[in-house]
Design a protein around this motif. Structure first.
Motif, PDB file in Angstrom:
ATOM      1  N   ILE A  49      30.259  41.108  47.062  1.00 58.29           N
ATOM      2  CA  ILE A  49      29.816  41.823  45.869  1.00 58.29           C
ATOM      3  C   ILE A  49      29.021  40.880  44.985  1.00 58.29           C
ATOM      4  CG2 ILE A  49      31.725  43.472  45.900  1.00 58.29           C
ATOM      5  CD1 ILE A  49      33.098  41.762  43.731  1.00 58.29           C
ATOM      6  N   GLU A  50      28.252  41.454  44.047  1.00 62.30           N
ATOM      7  CA  GLU A  50      27.481  40.645  43.101  1.00 62.30           C
ATOM      8  C   GLU A  50      28.117  40.770  41.727  1.00 62.30           C
ATOM      9  OE1 GLU A  50      23.365  41.762  43.157  1.00 62.30           O
ATOM     10  OE2 GLU A  50      23.296  41.608  45.353  1.00 62.30           O
ATOM     11  N   VAL A  51      28.389  39.635  41.103  1.00 61.13           N
ATOM     12  CA  VAL A  51      29.019  39.637  39.776  1.00 61.13           C
ATOM     13  C   VAL A  51      28.150  38.828  38.824  1.00 61.13           C
ATOM     14  CG1 VAL A  51      31.064  38.997  38.443  1.00 61.13           C
ATOM     15  CG2 VAL A  51      31.321  39.783  40.804  1.00 61.13           C
ATOM     16  N   THR A  52      27.750  39.435  37.719  1.00 62.47           N
ATOM     17  CA  THR A  52      26.988  38.707  36.704  1.00 62.47           C
ATOM     18  C   THR A  52      27.869  38.533  35.471  1.00 62.47           C
ATOM     19  OG1 THR A  52      24.943  39.677  37.491  1.00 62.47           O
ATOM     20  CG2 THR A  52      24.892  38.715  35.290  1.00 62.47           C
ATOM     21  N   VAL A  53      28.068  37.300  35.040  1.00 61.43           N
ATOM     22  CA  VAL A  53      28.866  37.019  33.851  1.00 61.43           C
ATOM     23  C   VAL A  53      27.888  36.693  32.721  1.00 61.43           C
ATOM     24  CG1 VAL A  53      30.667  35.560  32.850  1.00 61.43           C
ATOM     25  CG2 VAL A  53      30.719  36.089  35.305  1.00 61.43           C
ATOM     26  N   ARG A  54      27.906  37.484  31.673  1.00 61.63           N
ATOM     27  CA  ARG A  54      26.920  37.318  30.593  1.00 61.63           C
ATOM     28  C   ARG A  54      27.498  36.472  29.457  1.00 61.63           C
ATOM     29  NH1 ARG A  54      22.446  39.142  32.231  1.00 61.63           N
ATOM     30  NH2 ARG A  54      22.445  41.013  33.524  1.00 61.63           N
ATOM     31  N   GLY A  55      27.220  35.169  29.488  1.00 59.73           N
ATOM     32  CA  GLY A  55      27.685  34.283  28.415  1.00 59.73           C
ATOM     33  C   GLY A  55      28.302  33.020  28.984  1.00 59.73           C
ATOM     34  N   HIS A  56      28.959  32.247  28.102  1.00 60.82           N
ATOM     35  CA  HIS A  56      29.579  30.983  28.499  1.00 60.82           C
ATOM     36  C   HIS A  56      31.023  31.215  28.941  1.00 60.82           C
ATOM     37  CE1 HIS A  56      26.123  29.172  26.644  1.00 60.82           C
ATOM     38  NE2 HIS A  56      26.516  29.413  25.405  1.00 60.82           N
ATOM     39  N   THR A  57      31.476  30.411  29.895  1.00 59.03           N
ATOM     40  CA  THR A  57      32.877  30.508  30.328  1.00 59.03           C
ATOM     41  C   THR A  57      33.571  29.160  30.160  1.00 59.03           C
ATOM     42  OG1 THR A  57      32.524  29.845  32.617  1.00 59.03           O
ATOM     43  CG2 THR A  57      32.177  32.176  32.104  1.00 59.03           C
ATOM     44  N   GLY A  58      34.905  29.171  30.297  1.00 58.97           N
ATOM     45  CA  GLY A  58      35.696  27.948  30.159  1.00 58.97           C
ATOM     46  C   GLY A  58      35.991  27.325  31.513  1.00 58.97           C
ATOM     47  N   TYR A  59      37.228  26.872  31.684  1.00 60.59           N
ATOM     48  CA  TYR A  59      37.637  26.185  32.908  1.00 60.59           C
ATOM     49  C   TYR A  59      37.611  27.114  34.122  1.00 60.59           C
ATOM     50  CZ  TYR A  59      39.718  22.166  30.414  1.00 60.59           C
ATOM     51  OH  TYR A  59      39.934  21.045  29.669  1.00 60.59           O
ATOM     52  N   TYR A  60      37.332  26.540  35.290  1.00 64.85           N
ATOM     53  CA  TYR A  60      37.596  27.155  36.607  1.00 64.85           C
ATOM     54  C   TYR A  60      36.931  28.494  36.839  1.00 64.85           C
ATOM     55  CZ  TYR A  60      41.101  23.543  36.175  1.00 64.85           C
ATOM     56  OH  TYR A  60      41.722  22.352  35.951  1.00 64.85           O
ATOM     57  N   CYS A  61      35.736  28.685  36.320  1.00 60.28           N
ATOM     58  CA  CYS A  61      35.006  29.923  36.592  1.00 60.28           C
ATOM     59  C   CYS A  61      34.665  29.974  38.090  1.00 60.28           C
ATOM     60  CB  CYS A  61      33.732  29.948  35.753  1.00 60.28           C
ATOM     61  SG  CYS A  61      32.743  31.410  35.992  1.00 60.28           S
ATOM     62  N   ALA A  62      34.784  31.150  38.687  1.00 65.28           N
ATOM     63  CA  ALA A  62      34.391  31.386  40.087  1.00 65.28           C
ATOM     64  C   ALA A  62      35.170  30.511  41.067  1.00 65.28           C
ATOM     65  CB  ALA A  62      32.888  31.193  40.272  1.00 65.28           C
ATOM     66  N   GLY A  63      36.366  30.103  40.703  1.00 66.79           N
ATOM     67  CA  GLY A  63      37.170  29.270  41.594  1.00 66.79           C
ATOM     68  C   GLY A  63      37.535  29.997  42.869  1.00 66.79           C
ATOM     69  N   MET A  64      37.622  29.250  43.953  1.00 62.09           N
ATOM     70  CA  MET A  64      38.083  29.766  45.260  1.00 62.09           C
ATOM     71  C   MET A  64      37.218  30.912  45.764  1.00 62.09           C
ATOM     72  SD  MET A  64      42.156  29.706  44.453  1.00 62.09           S
ATOM     73  CE  MET A  64      41.998  30.532  42.871  1.00 62.09           C
ATOM     74  N   ASN A  65      35.972  30.976  45.341  1.00 61.10           N
ATOM     75  CA  ASN A  65      35.149  32.129  45.729  1.00 61.10           C
ATOM     76  C   ASN A  65      34.954  32.229  47.245  1.00 61.10           C
ATOM     77  OD1 ASN A  65      33.362  34.333  45.086  1.00 61.10           O
ATOM     78  ND2 ASN A  65      31.705  32.999  45.789  1.00 61.10           N
ATOM     79  N   LYS A  66      35.005  33.468  47.743  1.00 61.26           N
ATOM     80  CA  LYS A  66      34.723  33.761  49.147  1.00 61.26           C
ATOM     81  C   LYS A  66      33.771  34.942  49.156  1.00 61.26           C
ATOM     82  CE  LYS A  66      38.061  33.212  52.904  1.00 61.26           C
ATOM     83  NZ  LYS A  66      39.415  33.606  53.319  1.00 61.26           N
ATOM     84  N   GLN A  67      32.650  34.823  49.789  1.00 58.33           N
ATOM     85  CA  GLN A  67      31.678  35.906  50.031  1.00 58.33           C
ATOM     86  C   GLN A  67      30.866  36.347  48.809  1.00 58.33           C
ATOM     87  OE1 GLN A  67      32.654  39.045  52.954  1.00 58.33           O
ATOM     88  NE2 GLN A  67      34.817  38.596  52.509  1.00 58.33           N
ATOM     89  N   ALA A  68      31.469  36.383  47.624  1.00 56.97           N
ATOM     90  CA  ALA A  68      30.797  36.992  46.472  1.00 56.97           C
ATOM     91  C   ALA A  68      29.618  36.141  45.987  1.00 56.97           C
ATOM     92  CB  ALA A  68      31.788  37.196  45.330  1.00 56.97           C
ATOM     93  N   ALA A  69      28.649  36.831  45.344  1.00 52.70           N
ATOM     94  CA  ALA A  69      27.525  36.163  44.702  1.00 52.70           C
ATOM     95  C   ALA A  69      27.758  36.263  43.196  1.00 52.70           C
ATOM     96  CB  ALA A  69      26.216  36.822  45.088  1.00 52.70           C
ATOM     97  N   ILE A  70      28.108  35.138  42.576  1.00 57.24           N
ATOM     98  CA  ILE A  70      28.468  35.140  41.154  1.00 57.24           C
ATOM     99  C   ILE A  70      27.380  34.423  40.364  1.00 57.24           C
ATOM    100  CG2 ILE A  70      30.189  34.377  39.457  1.00 57.24           C
ATOM    101  CD1 ILE A  70      32.267  34.545  41.770  1.00 57.24           C
ATOM    102  N   HIS A  71      26.931  35.044  39.305  1.00 61.77           N
ATOM    103  CA  HIS A  71      25.844  34.502  38.475  1.00 61.77           C
ATOM    104  C   HIS A  71      26.330  34.441  37.024  1.00 61.77           C
ATOM    105  CE1 HIS A  71      21.675  35.398  36.501  1.00 61.77           C
ATOM    106  NE2 HIS A  71      22.023  34.141  36.345  1.00 61.77           N
ATOM    107  N   VAL A  72      26.324  33.245  36.439  1.00 61.23           N
ATOM    108  CA  VAL A  72      26.722  33.093  35.037  1.00 61.23           C
ATOM    109  C   VAL A  72      25.462  32.800  34.229  1.00 61.23           C
ATOM    110  CG1 VAL A  72      28.165  31.819  33.402  1.00 61.23           C
ATOM    111  CG2 VAL A  72      28.966  32.177  35.738  1.00 61.23           C
ATOM    112  N   THR A  73      25.210  33.605  33.208  1.00 64.16           N
ATOM    113  CA  THR A  73      23.962  33.441  32.460  1.00 64.16           C
ATOM    114  C   THR A  73      24.055  32.321  31.422  1.00 64.16           C
ATOM    115  OG1 THR A  73      24.553  35.029  30.755  1.00 64.16           O
ATOM    116  CG2 THR A  73      23.446  35.903  32.709  1.00 64.16           C
ATOM    117  N   GLY A  74      25.262  31.826  31.156  1.00 65.50           N
ATOM    118  CA  GLY A  74      25.427  30.739  30.184  1.00 65.50           C
ATOM    119  C   GLY A  74      25.851  29.449  30.845  1.00 65.50           C
ATOM    120  N   SER A  75      26.635  28.645  30.110  1.00 63.46           N
ATOM    121  CA  SER A  75      27.174  27.393  30.636  1.00 63.46           C
ATOM    122  C   SER A  75      28.639  27.592  31.019  1.00 63.46           C
ATOM    123  CB  SER A  75      27.070  26.287  29.576  1.00 63.46           C
ATOM    124  OG  SER A  75      25.714  25.947  29.381  1.00 63.46           O
ATOM    125  N   VAL A  76      29.137  26.683  31.856  1.00 65.53           N
ATOM    126  CA  VAL A  76      30.528  26.797  32.316  1.00 65.53           C
ATOM    127  C   VAL A  76      31.296  25.518  32.016  1.00 65.53           C
ATOM    128  CG1 VAL A  76      30.079  28.498  34.130  1.00 65.53           C
ATOM    129  CG2 VAL A  76      29.825  26.065  34.641  1.00 65.53           C
TER     130      VAL A  76
END
Lengths: 227, 298
Positions: A49-76
């Motif tokens: 799946i495709e996941v877009t995160v709009r903004g900044h995130t804290g610790y451990y964003c997108a950890g242990m990801n398998k298969q997914a396409a994750i896009h963060v528009t801010g900083s992590v």
């Protein structure tokens, strides 16, 4: 496009919803709003799946990801895509320390800078950083490719195993047992592929390659009994 | 783990909201440090007057006649404004050392948290939101302030072990990390006559900076020197009358985020602490470099 607003949905519910996806239905595009620096956003996903995160995130964003396409528009924050297995994670901003740590597969792209310990103990992940990386990056990196379009900090590739490091800019210092190596055609091909997939227009010929000299005590068969 | 927040205002129109903004930041950092919390706030300075922030576990007894006693002993007029277990004592500039001596000679357990022209320090054991409520931190105004939520490692969970620490006029320090050479350095500094009151590692860090500055260093030079002389992990945020500074040790494993807009410079152990600040979406947000001194002043 499915939307989850973290201003109104609890973090755990958001992760459970994403983790329940199989990719078998038509809900393959998700948007996460108002992360506001939350920890563990979009963790443990296992579906194409495709996941877009709009903004900044804290610790451990997108950890242990398998298969997914994750896009963060801010900083992590620290530990983005830690232990990623497969899929892609793209960060438009900067990443804090130990980005892609222990990752086993997939592609992590950081369009800004990554701070210290980027790719520490990587085990097969590919990481492309458009900007600079901090000190002690690729410490004990075992397998995979770390591509840095900018500069690298102190002690790059300390105690390296088989991972390949490519740096376009300066390297402040190399760590123990890390040396510059010859760039052969197969390396240029790997680089060209990674740069293209990471959306970078840098030229493979502009990079230098670094790797393990294999001289540390861990490479000496006489020490095998010690471990 | 501990949490640090800091806010340095460039836009004077935000000054009445300083306490409210900092309180929100502080409470957000509760899960980094639920043991104790504290805040140093700079503001309300008056020409010719000095402020002592004092604390007592028995304020009803200890503060009852203090203003009158100080006034008699020093021969000057003294005001005392009590806030829960703390009080701000206002007296003519230049009388702070004499007042400290009078306070030290009294029965009871009054501790001096800070002295200076602009600084006030409030800190107690407890959840940050409870500590903030006890002192009505959200009602306070000022030019800049620093807050800390503590998860203790190097010394006991006590009021005295809470941050910020102040070891010089209008100076304060908060710390995330742990110093490993604090016992040795404490002995050395005490031999040189530096006042250190607790067994806490951070207080030694604060006293070290004060000692450097007493010997002619600027704050920037003192912070640079700390990178060589202090052993351990630290992200420090320091406050002075003019502004605040940030420095991280060369390993930089303790987190730090800075944000700057036309209205303010903010520090947080995590970006989360800053999400309530006005205009944060458009702020420049970055991680301070290891072994690099940052400072902003008015």
């Amino acid at each position: 496009m499915q939307q989850i607003d973290l201003a109104t949905t609890p973090l755990r519910e958001m992760n459970e919803t994403l983790q329940a996806q199989t990719g078998a239905d038509n809900q393959t595009a998700w948007e996460i709003l108002n992360p506001r620096g939350s920890h563990a956003v979009a963790c443990g996903l296992d579906a194409p799946i495709e996941v877009t995160v709009r903004g900044h995130t804290g610790y451990y964003c997108a950890g242990m990801n398998k298969q997914a396409a994750i896009h963060v528009t801010g900083s992590v924050g620290p530990g983005v895509a830690e232990n990623m297995m497969s899929g892609t994670v793209v960060i438009d901003g900067d990443a804090s320390q130990y980005a892609g740590a222990t990752g086993r597969g997939g592609l992590l792209v950081i369009k800004g800078n990554a701070s210290s310990r980027c790719g520490i103990s990587m085990k097969g992940i590919d990481i492309v950083v458009h900007g600079n990386i901090g000190h002690m990056s690729a410490f004990m990196a075992q397998v995979g490719n770390l591509v840095v379009c900018g500069d690298a900090g102190e002690a790059l590739g300390d105690s390296l195993y088989e991972a390949r490091l490519f740096v376009r800019g300066s390297v402040k210092s190399l760590g123990s047992d890390c040396i510059e190596k010859e760039m052969r055609p197969e390396h240029l091909a790997i680089l060209a592929d990674l740069l293209e997939r990471a959306g970078s227009d840098a030229k493979p010929e502009e990079f230098r390659r670094y790797g393990s000299a294999r001289k540390l005590y861990t490479f000496d068969i006489d020490n095998a009994a010690a471990y | 783990m501990c949490g640090i927040v800091g806010l340095f205002l460039k836009d004077k129109s935000l000054e009445p909201q300083l306490g409210a903004l900092l309180t929100d930041m502080l409470i957000t950092m509760t899960d980094r440090g639920p043991d104790s919390a504290g805040i140093a706030i700079y503001g309300a300075e008056q020409d010719g007057l000095a402020k002592l922030t004092i604390q007592s576990d028995a304020p009803d007894d200890d503060f009852a006649t203090l203003a009158a006693d100080l006034s008699t002993a020093l021969g000057v007029s003294v005001d005392l404004h009590r806030k829960d277990s703390h009080a701000v004592v206002i007296l003519p500039a230049g009388q702070a050392a004499a007042a400290r001596a009078v306070i030290a000679g009294r029965p009871g357990q009054i501790r001096v948290m800070s002295d200076g022209n602009a600084i006030e320090i409030y800190k107690e054991v407890g959840l940050p939101q409870d500590v903030a409520a006890r002192f009505a931190l959200s009602k306070m105004a000022g030019t800049h302030g620093i807050g800390h939520t503590r998860m203790a490692t190097e010394s006991a969970v006590t009021t005295q072990g809470a941050h910020p620490f102040s070891t010089g006029p209008d100076q304060c320090l908060v710390h995330n990390g742990s110093l490993s050479n604090h016992n040795n350095l404490r002995r050395k500094l005490r031999r040189d006559g530096v006042r250190i009151e607790s067994e806490n590692d951070t207080e030694v860090g604060a006293a070290y900076l004060t000692w450097k500055m007493q010997n002619g260093a600027t704050l920037g030079e003192a912070l640079e020197a700390s990178l060589t002389d202090l052993d351990g992990f630290f992200t420090f945020v320091v406050g002075t009358k003019e502004g605040f500074g940030v420095v991280r040790d060369p390993i930089a494993c303790k987190p730090a985020v800075l944000a700057e807009t036309d209205q303010y410079v903010a520090f947080g152990s995590e970006y989360r602490a800053m999400v309530g600040l006005p205009g944060i979406e458009a702020a420049r947000v970055w991680e301070p470099e290891p072994a690099t001194v940052y400072f902003w002043s008015h």
